[in-house]
Motif scaffolding. Sequence first.
Motif, mmCIF file in Angstrom:
data_model
loop_
_atom_site.group_PDB
_atom_site.id
_atom_site.type_symbol
_atom_site.label_atom_id
_atom_site.label_comp_id
_atom_site.label_asym_id
_atom_site.label_seq_id
_atom_site.Cartn_x
_atom_site.Cartn_y
_atom_site.Cartn_z
ATOM 1 N N LYS A 46 -41.595 25.877 -17.514
ATOM 2 C CA LYS A 46 -42.764 25.773 -18.581
ATOM 3 C C LYS A 46 -42.977 27.461 -18.498
ATOM 4 O O LYS A 46 -42.591 28.377 -18.171
ATOM 5 C CB LYS A 46 -43.837 24.908 -18.006
ATOM 6 C CG LYS A 46 -43.302 23.520 -17.487
ATOM 7 C CD LYS A 46 -44.954 22.708 -16.771
ATOM 8 C CE LYS A 46 -44.091 22.743 -15.261
ATOM 9 N NZ LYS A 46 -43.386 22.822 -14.499
ATOM 10 N N PRO A 47 -43.597 27.286 -20.244
ATOM 11 C CA PRO A 47 -43.947 28.565 -20.355
ATOM 12 C C PRO A 47 -45.503 29.224 -19.563
ATOM 13 O O PRO A 47 -46.297 28.563 -18.797
ATOM 14 C CB PRO A 47 -44.034 29.028 -22.053
ATOM 15 C CG PRO A 47 -44.483 27.235 -22.117
ATOM 16 C CD PRO A 47 -43.663 26.310 -20.944
ATOM 17 N N SER A 48 -45.358 30.436 -19.015
ATOM 18 C CA SER A 48 -46.703 31.235 -18.590
ATOM 19 C C SER A 48 -48.213 30.563 -19.373
ATOM 20 O O SER A 48 -49.126 30.858 -18.269
ATOM 21 C CB SER A 48 -46.306 32.498 -18.623
ATOM 22 O OG SER A 48 -46.135 33.647 -19.592
ATOM 23 N N TRP A 49 -47.986 30.687 -20.300
ATOM 24 C CA TRP A 49 -49.713 30.586 -20.993
ATOM 25 C C TRP A 49 -49.562 28.790 -21.142
ATOM 26 O O TRP A 49 -50.762 28.499 -21.947
ATOM 27 C CB TRP A 49 -49.039 30.577 -22.713
ATOM 28 C CG TRP A 49 -48.130 30.354 -23.217
ATOM 29 C CD1 TRP A 49 -46.864 31.924 -23.233
ATOM 30 C CD2 TRP A 49 -47.899 28.797 -24.450
ATOM 31 N NE1 TRP A 49 -46.003 30.505 -24.018
ATOM 32 C CE2 TRP A 49 -46.476 29.374 -24.158
ATOM 33 C CE3 TRP A 49 -48.389 28.120 -24.107
ATOM 34 C CZ2 TRP A 49 -45.855 27.864 -25.354
ATOM 35 C CZ3 TRP A 49 -48.220 27.200 -25.565
ATOM 36 C CH2 TRP A 49 -46.987 26.555 -25.885
ATOM 37 N N ARG A 50 -49.233 28.216 -20.383
ATOM 38 C CA ARG A 50 -49.156 26.493 -20.539
ATOM 39 C C ARG A 50 -50.972 26.302 -19.825
ATOM 40 O O ARG A 50 -50.346 26.669 -18.103
ATOM 41 C CB ARG A 50 -48.149 25.681 -19.458
ATOM 42 C CG ARG A 50 -48.471 24.345 -18.995
ATOM 43 C CD ARG A 50 -46.943 23.704 -18.358
ATOM 44 N NE ARG A 50 -47.767 24.202 -16.858
ATOM 45 C CZ ARG A 50 -47.979 24.127 -16.119
ATOM 46 N NH1 ARG A 50 -49.173 23.320 -15.935
ATOM 47 N NH2 ARG A 50 -48.146 24.504 -14.899
ATOM 48 N N PRO A 51 -51.130 25.505 -20.848
ATOM 49 C CA PRO A 51 -52.534 25.369 -19.863
ATOM 50 C C PRO A 51 -53.040 24.604 -18.338
ATOM 51 O O PRO A 51 -51.574 23.762 -18.518
ATOM 52 C CB PRO A 51 -53.309 23.973 -20.411
ATOM 53 C CG PRO A 51 -53.147 24.637 -22.550
ATOM 54 C CD PRO A 51 -51.620 25.174 -21.574
ATOM 55 N N PRO A 52 -53.508 24.952 -17.361
ATOM 56 C CA PRO A 52 -53.444 24.132 -16.449
ATOM 57 C C PRO A 52 -53.554 22.288 -16.231
ATOM 58 O O PRO A 52 -53.904 22.341 -17.280
ATOM 59 C CB PRO A 52 -54.646 25.201 -15.356
ATOM 60 C CG PRO A 52 -55.233 25.175 -16.463
ATOM 61 C CD PRO A 52 -54.733 25.660 -17.495
ATOM 62 N N ASN A 53 -52.797 21.890 -15.322
ATOM 63 C CA ASN A 53 -52.631 20.363 -15.468
ATOM 64 C C ASN A 53 -54.328 20.224 -15.858
ATOM 65 O O ASN A 53 -54.188 18.745 -16.360
ATOM 66 C CB ASN A 53 -51.825 19.791 -14.046
ATOM 67 C CG ASN A 53 -50.481 19.817 -14.200
ATOM 68 O OD1 ASN A 53 -49.878 20.566 -15.418
ATOM 69 N ND2 ASN A 53 -50.001 19.719 -12.970
ATOM 70 N N ALA A 54 -55.136 20.130 -14.462
ATOM 71 C CA ALA A 54 -56.099 20.150 -14.779
ATOM 72 C C ALA A 54 -57.383 19.835 -15.622
ATOM 73 O O ALA A 54 -58.419 19.166 -16.532
ATOM 74 C CB ALA A 54 -57.033 20.899 -13.837
#
Length: 163
Positions: free
Chosen positions: A38-46
């Motif tokens: 996944k890209p580094s800019w992905r929002p956190p799962n929470a």
Amino acid sequence: MTMWLPLIGMTALPHVGGIYGGFITRQQVKTWYPTLKKPSWRPPNAAFPVVWTCLYTGMGYGSYLVWKELGGFSENALVPLGLYGLQLALNWAWTPIFFGAHKLKWALIEIVLLTGTVGATMVSWYPISGTATLLLAPYLSWLCLATSLNYCIWRDNPEKKEE
């Protein structure tokens, strides 16, 4: 009390699919999803359940405003509420495709259609209720992010691409 039923029902309706999608997602976030690049800019799962709760509430309330302004389910409501219903069905379908079936390419195609349908819904709502239209703006923005994320996951996981 009956005057509150459409407000509550239409505001709550999008959450029905969100709850169903949450059941599908919950296990996959612990097992399959961590295996994806996944890209580094992905929002956190929470962030996802919080964001979707807000977006579902906004879109549901917006649909109520349009419904109310048009006097209920009338002939004039066919296009704006029909587009809303179509985008809601597409919204609910994405999670089973991506998280349930692990079909990254099909999920990407589906979310592009969803994003376009939300744009069309906004165009149809604008002459009816500016407030309802603005309530969809964060949703459209989030879908642009989600579409980009879906694309990057599809692109960066060639071993997971379906035939």
